[in-house]
Design an enzyme around this catalytic site. Structure first.
Site, PDB file in Angstrom:
ATOM      1  N   ARG A 182       0.909  -1.142   0.000  1.00 51.03           N
ATOM      2  CA  ARG A 182       0.000   0.000   0.000  1.00 51.03           C
ATOM      3  C   ARG A 182       0.947   1.191   0.000  1.00 51.03           C
ATOM      4  O   ARG A 182       1.749   1.358   0.926  1.00 51.03           O
ATOM      5  CB  ARG A 182      -0.849   0.048   1.260  1.00 51.03           C
ATOM      6  CG  ARG A 182      -1.676   1.346   1.371  1.00 51.03           C
ATOM      7  CD  ARG A 182      -1.698   1.869   2.790  1.00 51.03           C
ATOM      8  NE  ARG A 182      -2.562   3.035   2.943  1.00 51.03           N
ATOM      9  CZ  ARG A 182      -2.148   4.228   3.397  1.00 51.03           C
ATOM     10  NH1 ARG A 182      -0.875   4.411   3.728  1.00 51.03           N
ATOM     11  NH2 ARG A 182      -2.984   5.226   3.529  1.00 51.03           N
TER      12      ARG A 182
ATOM     13  N   GLU B 113      -2.475   5.028  -2.257  1.00 55.79           N
ATOM     14  CA  GLU B 113      -3.411   5.880  -1.545  1.00 55.79           C
ATOM     15  C   GLU B 113      -3.498   7.234  -2.235  1.00 55.79           C
ATOM     16  O   GLU B 113      -2.554   8.033  -2.186  1.00 55.79           O
ATOM     17  CB  GLU B 113      -2.978   6.081  -0.083  1.00 55.79           C
ATOM     18  CG  GLU B 113      -4.062   6.766   0.720  1.00 55.79           C
ATOM     19  CD  GLU B 113      -3.601   7.930   1.580  1.00 55.79           C
ATOM     20  OE1 GLU B 113      -4.403   8.423   2.378  1.00 55.79           O
ATOM     21  OE2 GLU B 113      -2.436   8.366   1.441  1.00 55.79           O
TER      22      GLU B 113
ATOM     23  N   ASP C 214       1.676   4.888   0.524  1.00 58.06           N
ATOM     24  CA  ASP C 214       1.072   6.008   1.254  1.00 58.06           C
ATOM     25  C   ASP C 214       1.239   7.322   0.499  1.00 58.06           C
ATOM     26  O   ASP C 214       2.270   7.558  -0.142  1.00 58.06           O
ATOM     27  CB  ASP C 214       1.791   6.105   2.612  1.00 58.06           C
ATOM     28  CG  ASP C 214       1.254   7.191   3.516  1.00 58.06           C
ATOM     29  OD1 ASP C 214       0.113   7.048   3.986  1.00 58.06           O
ATOM     30  OD2 ASP C 214       1.978   8.184   3.763  1.00 58.06           O
TER      31      ASP C 214
ATOM     32  N   HIS D 197       0.835  12.945  -3.303  1.00 54.50           N
ATOM     33  CA  HIS D 197       1.937  13.869  -3.021  1.00 54.50           C
ATOM     34  C   HIS D 197       3.227  13.491  -3.731  1.00 54.50           C
ATOM     35  O   HIS D 197       4.280  14.058  -3.449  1.00 54.50           O
ATOM     36  CB  HIS D 197       2.130  13.965  -1.502  1.00 54.50           C
ATOM     37  CG  HIS D 197       0.839  14.308  -0.809  1.00 54.50           C
ATOM     38  ND1 HIS D 197       0.343  15.598  -0.804  1.00 54.50           N
ATOM     39  CD2 HIS D 197      -0.084  13.536  -0.199  1.00 54.50           C
ATOM     40  CE1 HIS D 197      -0.833  15.597  -0.179  1.00 54.50           C
ATOM     41  NE2 HIS D 197      -1.111  14.363   0.192  1.00 54.50           N
TER      42      HIS D 197
END
Ligand code: QV4
Ligand code: CA
Length: 512
Positions: free
Chosen positions: A210, A248, A212, A216
């Site tokens: 996953r 994400e 994160d 960004h």
């Protein structure tokens, strides 16, 4: 030759969308903040026997240790180094967990924090999981090593150095997310360090990541990092298997950065899913279950083969991230079970079940003042083990939603109906709906304020089936409700709106 390379590249990129779960296992559970030793046990004693496909684990890297507030769960989202020592255990415990889970066919997905290191205000010293020295002020992380050259500050154009305007994609990628020191992922050196970290885990046997805070990071930078990732360990996976990537990205619409920018790189978290489903189950804003006839892409969600879906996650169950008050969590167990069952019965997306710890929730003017509270822990800050009660529930503040009979049985339901189409839809134009999955399973919901009493075409072969919500099959009997399907596939359903769980589900393996 060119064609071969193209085929290889195409296959490679497609593979990152595949969860690599063992054949017939379809769901991942997030064992949020669990210790590695407990996860290893859980794989062997519960997850494998009940058909879970894998576990999303909390970040395994060394992170900052914070005393104000006292050991918040979110300290783990502030890396200090890529040493594998964390609040969940040591590197040896991590390796033991990966090996034991893999050996019973339950695979591990690592929450990888690669956008940043700790917060700018993180101080200087050795307040980190294995006592590794760092200085946030000097941007010095000698054990990676990263120095001030490896951060984005020159690229970021805001006065504060933080992201100030989510409408500006340059700020969102190049500035600091809530002051977290932003890594310069355009640098080959930084990409290499991040890839080394991920490869170390892949070599140990994890099945994917996953990733994160992908919003960004520039898709091009991520592509370069993913391109360096090793194939999965052939002790457990087919030669040439690529790590599963789910990214994400919170995209509820209306922002400058779109989830679709990341589709070619791997799957993406579909945050609209839990927000919309929560609204439907809560019947807010005139929403009705009957409107979910075209649930999935019909609701404006991303393409099915790109989506990672969930009812709630570790952020939005406590007011962080996205979704707001619509999200249904274990704090509303009746609605939560219904929502999770709906998700697991429906074919859309790769499904992730949340498994939480309880905290002293304290909502003041819509905000939880205790949203920071870490996992059940001893006075020295070490995380408590997960004790299993005689009735198979968990103790000591561990909620273990994944062990709730209704949720566990729906994880099995999803495996049993895997590959079958959404079929035999019925609704009462309000909040009573039913649908099947080919001839392998059928589910009926009553979220109205009155009883449901109806005969429906289930599409299932005739016979007697055990409802897996009020009980389950136990040898040659049902511990809960029993449903009789006629030779014509029709069955009579009665669900009181007062029932503990106002829904019923049957599947091929729950037939007597
Ligand atoms: C605070 C202020 C800043 C200020 C700074 C000064 O908010 O404005 O500049 O102090 O030092 C914690 C605190 C936060 C603090 C920050 C830095 O809550 O108040 O900044 O630390 O010290 C988790 C938590 C955050 C936490 C972070 C790091 O949710 O609260 O911040 O960990 O410990 C967006 C993103 C999305 C993100 C989501 C929450 O697009 O990517 O917000 N979700 C993921 C994870 C999430 C995690 C992060 C990203 C960061 O799921 O759990 O944030 O890794 O939507
Ligand atoms: Ca960034």
């Amino acid at each position: 030759m060119k064609l071969l390379i193209l085929v290889a590249l195409f296959g490679l990129s497609l593979a990152q969308h595949n969860p690599n779960t063992k054949h017939g296992r379809t769901s991942i559970v997030h064992l949020f903040e669990w210790r590695w030793a407990d996860i290893a046990e859980e794989c062997e004693r519960f997850l494998a026997p009940n058909g879970f496909g894998g576990v999303q684990i909390s970040p395994p890297h060394e992170s900052i240790v914070l005393n104000n507030p006292w050991r918040p769960w979110w300290e783990r989202y502030q890396p200090i180094s890529y040493n594998l020592c964390s609040r969940s255990g040591t590197e040896n415990e991590l390796r033991d967990m990966i090996t034991r889970c893999n050996n019973v066919g339950v695979y591990i997905y690592v929450d990888a924090i690669i956008n940043h290191m700790c917060g700018a205000g993180g101080g200087e010293g050795t307040h980190s999981n294995c006592g590794t020295y760092f200085s946030a002020g000097k941007k010095d992380f000698p054990s990676v090593p990263y120095s001030h050259w490896d951060f984005n500050d020159n690229k970021c154009k805001t006065g504060s150095g933080n992201i100030e305007n989510y409408g500006d994609p340059y700020q969102v990628r190049d500035c600091r997310l809530v002051s977290l020191l932003d890594l310069a992922l355009e640098k080959d050196y930084v990409r290499g360090k991040v890839a080394d970290y991920m490869n170390n885990l892949t070599d140990m046997g994890v099945a994917g990541f996953r990733v994160d805070a992908c919003k960004h990071m520039w898709p091009g930078d991520l592509s370069a990092v993913y391109g360096r990732l090793h194939n999965l360990n052939t002790n457990w996976f087919a030669k040439g298997s690529r790590p599963f990537i789910f990214q994400e990205v919170i995209d509820l619409g209306g922002e400058s950065i779109k989830a679709s920018e990341y589709f070619h790189l791997g799957r993406v978290t579909e945050f609209k899913y839990g927000a919309k489903l929560g609204g439907v189950i809560r019947k807010w804003n005139g929403e009705k279950l009957s409107y979910t006839k075209n649930w999935g892409e019909g609701w404006g969600f991303m393409p099915d083969d790109k989506a990672l879906v969930f009812v709630d996650n570790h952020d939005n169950q406590r007011g962080h991230g996205a979704g707001g008050a619509a999200i249904v969590t274990f704090w509303d167990p009746r609605m939560h079970k219904m929502a999770v069952a709906y998700m697991l019965a429906h074919p859309y997306g790769v499904t992730r079940v949340m498994s939480s710890f309880r905290w002293n929730r304290n909502i003041v003017n819509g905000k939880d003042t205790n949203d920071w509270m870490g996992p059940p822990s001893h006075s020295d800050g070490s995380t408590k083990p997960v004790p299993i009660n005689p009735d198979q529930t968990c103790g000591d503040g561990w909620v273990c939603e994944h062990r709730w009979r209704q949720i566990k049985n729906m994880v099995i339901f999803r495996n049993v109906v895997n590959g079958q189409p959404h079929s035999n839809w019925w609704d009462n134009q309000n909040n009573q709906v039913a649908f099947g999955r080919g001839n392998r399973g059928f589910i009926v919901f009553n979220n109205d304020d009155w009883n449901l009493d109806v005969t429906l075409n289930t599409g299932m072969p005739g016979g007697t089936y055990c409802d897996v919500i009020s009980g389950q099959k136990d040898g040659d009997r049902c511990t809960g409700k029993q449903i009789t399907v006629g030779g014509d596939g029709r069955a009579h359903f009665k669900i009181s709106n007062q029932d503990e769980d106002p829904f019923v589900a049957i599947h091929a393996d729950s037939k007597l």
